[in-house]
Design a protein around this motif. Sequence first.
Motif, PDB file in Angstrom:
ATOM      1  N   LEU A  12      37.823  22.068 -22.094  1.00 25.67           N
ATOM      2  CA  LEU A  12      38.475  22.075 -20.788  1.00 25.67           C
ATOM      3  C   LEU A  12      38.855  20.681 -20.313  1.00 25.67           C
ATOM      4  O   LEU A  12      39.671  20.531 -19.408  1.00 25.67           O
ATOM      5  N   GLY A  15      41.668  19.822 -23.581  1.00 23.34           N
ATOM      6  CA  GLY A  15      42.594  20.892 -23.919  1.00 23.34           C
ATOM      7  C   GLY A  15      42.657  21.200 -25.398  1.00 23.34           C
ATOM      8  O   GLY A  15      43.336  22.137 -25.811  1.00 23.34           O
ATOM      9  N   HIS A 125      47.769  24.054 -21.823  1.00 23.68           N
ATOM     10  CA  HIS A 125      46.553  23.915 -21.009  1.00 23.68           C
ATOM     11  C   HIS A 125      46.595  22.626 -20.200  1.00 23.68           C
ATOM     12  O   HIS A 125      46.301  22.617 -18.997  1.00 23.68           O
ATOM     13  N   ASN A 126      46.961  21.523 -20.849  1.00 27.29           N
ATOM     14  CA  ASN A 126      47.003  20.238 -20.150  1.00 27.29           C
ATOM     15  C   ASN A 126      48.056  20.238 -19.045  1.00 27.29           C
ATOM     16  O   ASN A 126      47.854  19.659 -17.973  1.00 27.29           O
ATOM     17  N   LYS A 129      46.700  22.388 -16.211  1.00 25.57           N
ATOM     18  CA  LYS A 129      45.597  21.683 -15.560  1.00 25.57           C
ATOM     19  C   LYS A 129      46.133  20.616 -14.611  1.00 25.57           C
ATOM     20  O   LYS A 129      45.688  20.505 -13.458  1.00 25.57           O
ATOM     21  N   ASN A 132      47.785  22.277 -11.598  1.00 23.65           N
ATOM     22  CA  ASN A 132      46.797  22.785 -10.641  1.00 23.65           C
ATOM     23  C   ASN A 132      46.199  21.648  -9.817  1.00 23.65           C
ATOM     24  O   ASN A 132      45.932  21.807  -8.621  1.00 23.65           O
ATOM     25  N   GLU A 133      45.979  20.503 -10.462  1.00 20.60           N
ATOM     26  CA  GLU A 133      45.454  19.350  -9.729  1.00 20.60           C
ATOM     27  C   GLU A 133      46.411  18.946  -8.609  1.00 20.60           C
ATOM     28  O   GLU A 133      45.988  18.665  -7.484  1.00 20.60           O
TER      29      GLU A 133
END
Length: 315
Positions: A12, A15, A125-126, A129, A132-133
């Motif tokens: 997580l 990634g 994924h990265n 992520k 979302n940040e």
Amino acid sequence: MSEPKLQLKIDLRSGKIEPELPAEGARDATTLAVMDEINAELPELEAKVGLEPRPVLLRAYVLKEVLEAHPRNWINDRSKRREWNETEERVGKLKAAAIEAMPEGEGDWVWGELPYVRETLTLLHNKQKAENEVNHLILTPLGNLEHAEINYKRMGADDLARVCQEVSEVLRRTAELDDEVLSWGPKNRGALLHGRELVEIPAGMLPTTGAAYGGFAAGVVLIAIGGALLAGVVPGVPKAAGLVGLIGLGPIAWGVGQLKQAGARRAAIPEEFSELSGKFRERLYLICALRELQVFRSRYSKAFEAFRTHLTREG
């Protein structure tokens, strides 16, 4: 078939989709345990290869990656290293059998695409992520500023660039505050930074009052002389000459006016200082906020660009 124990798992933080690796002191035991798991699973996969070649091929890829992540040089016993070679050979044969059981060319295509899919998932994924940040950033304080107006409400992660641009523009317009702060001298700097009261009025900030007092004194002298003349104190000078004392009213009025202006200026300075303190502290806040926002913006931009480039490169 029950859920296999050996899996490729996504980290997580990075990634990356990798097997779970052991601590350095547990490498030998963990590698042997991995070999046992693979050898226990292979018979069932070998029996199903003719019926379900595609799932078996995908599973063979996972087993290959897990085994290679636990290299044979982690094993202390040389005889066990030979078993590692045998396990690797069995996984290779399983792969070949699955490809053979699939329509011509399909198995090789699937096997060749698996590294691409793996990298795609990592980049996706990265990207998500980082997105979302950005979307979870609380930017409400930017809308509560007293001296600057910034539209902090963003329409998605891409709009963070606009927010950064607005903050940068405010900082550009308020750059002169830095020199203004310096003009108040070092003794007042701490008060400016912490929103406290003025410590001392810097030299040169108030108008000089020497001339005002001089004019006032000169006027008083002229009035005194005029009064003496009117009273006939000076022999041989007509009393009417005492009217010259009226001239003294001019310097007195001018002096009083200058002193009033100096007093008004002195009274206004604390308020000016307080306003400057608020503006400067707000500017410092925006400088720090912009640096943090640019970190998130850069992270998102890099992740988005890496994902886009990957898709473009591979078609």
